[in-house]
Design an enzyme around this catalytic site. Structure first.
Site, short mmCIF file in Angstrom:
data_model
loop_
_atom_site.label_atom_id
_atom_site.label_comp_id
_atom_site.label_asym_id
_atom_site.label_seq_id
_atom_site.Cartn_x
_atom_site.Cartn_y
_atom_site.Cartn_z
N CYS A 107 0.82 -1.22 0.00
CA CYS A 107 0.00 0.00 0.00
C CYS A 107 0.86 1.27 0.00
O CYS A 107 1.44 1.61 -1.01
CB CYS A 107 -0.99 -0.03 1.15
SG CYS A 107 -2.37 1.13 0.93
N HIS A 122 -3.71 -5.22 0.54
CA HIS A 122 -3.22 -5.57 1.87
C HIS A 122 -3.17 -7.09 2.07
O HIS A 122 -4.08 -7.68 2.66
CB HIS A 122 -4.10 -4.92 2.94
CG HIS A 122 -3.90 -3.45 3.07
ND1 HIS A 122 -3.02 -2.89 3.98
CD2 HIS A 122 -4.44 -2.42 2.39
CE1 HIS A 122 -3.03 -1.58 3.86
NE2 HIS A 122 -3.89 -1.27 2.90
N GLU A 163 -1.36 -8.66 4.09
CA GLU A 163 -1.10 -9.01 5.50
C GLU A 163 -2.39 -9.32 6.25
O GLU A 163 -2.35 -9.99 7.29
CB GLU A 163 -0.35 -7.87 6.19
CG GLU A 163 -1.19 -6.70 6.66
CD GLU A 163 -1.68 -5.79 5.55
OE1 GLU A 163 -2.55 -4.93 5.82
OE2 GLU A 163 -1.20 -5.90 4.41
#
Length: 257
Positions: free
Chosen positions: A123, A231, A233
């Site tokens: 990001c 994202h 994660e």
């Protein structure tokens, strides 16, 4: 000094907490690096001149720090890269920025490339990577003709905001297509800025259906330098493609070690 567990640097944001600046990294990033890449997260404060922090000779300091590390992970953030960093004027005065992080991360990127340290950027980190190489950004993608709104639905809870938002087309034969085992997948979408001009030396790995670049890598397959706009994660362990990205990052770090 040698060590068996990779040390992976994560630069911090500078956030205001009850009127005081704190250097912070989201736990989801720390968790993904620790468990997805099997490394020890090493938080790097934004050692640039700020409201309460005097200027330091951070170029020398950061080189010494990086010499002790095995990988560099650039996390996302609410703050955006300052447009001045890519030669643009601020389009809206309320754009959240973090000038101390800009100063720190852009130096870290240049040094990590010079020192051949693997990089994974997410990001804001993805946008920083493009800017560091000389690229530019759209400050408000939703205002650019031809692109749709890539921001999250703020009326939803956190899980709702991070749910899969759109298809993503992976470059055939690219790193991400190999990791995904497909040429089309789905990703979340939680960003207002995006790539305008991709910097020289970077190779497009994926695009959104509207054509916006969603991922790129260094145009040198012998090195691991990967940036993604979404994202991965978020709940990475439950999404095989996301888990594969962090594993590949960790594998590249261990190979270099």
């Amino acid at each position: 000094m040698t060590h068996s567990i990779p040390l992976i640097g994560i630069p911090a944001d500078v956030k205001d907490v009850k009127g005081m600046p704190f250097h912070c990294v989201g736990e989801k990033y720390i968790n993904a690096v620790a468990h997805g890449s099997q490394g020890f997260p090493f938080i790097i404060p934004a050692l640039a001149e700020g409201e309460q922090l005097q200027a330091v000779d951070s170029a020398v300091d950061l080189r010494e720090v990086l010499s002790k590390l095995d990988g560099l992970f650039l996390p996302g953030s609410v703050a955006n890269v300052d447009p001045a960093r890519y030669g643009a004027e601020l389009e809206t005065p309320d754009l959240p920025r973090d000038l101390q992080r800009d100063e720190t991360t852009l130096q870290l990127i240049h040094l990590a490339i010079e020192m051949d340290i693997p990089i994974l950027a997410v990001c804001r980190g993805f946008q920083e990577l493009n800017v560091a190489f000389g690229g530019t950004l759209h400050q408000q993608v939703q205002e650019v003709e031809g692109y749709f709104d890539h921001r999250e639905d703020s009326t939803l809870d956190t899980a709702g905001q991070y749910q899969m938002a759109h298809d993503m087309h992976l470059t055939p034969g690219g790193l991400l297509a190999k990791l995904a085992g497909a040429e089309v997948t789905q990703v979340n979408s939680i960003h207002g800025q995006g790539i305008d001009r991709l910097a020289d030396g970077l190779f497009v790995e994926a695009r959104a259906p509207d054509g916006l670049i969603e991922a790129f890598r260094l145009d040198d397959e012998s090195r691991f330098v990967l940036g993604v706009q979404w994202h991965p994660e978020w709940q990475f362990a439950q999404t095989p493609f996301y888990a594969a990205i962090f594993k590949a990052f960790g594998d590249a770090i261990r190979q270099r070690m």
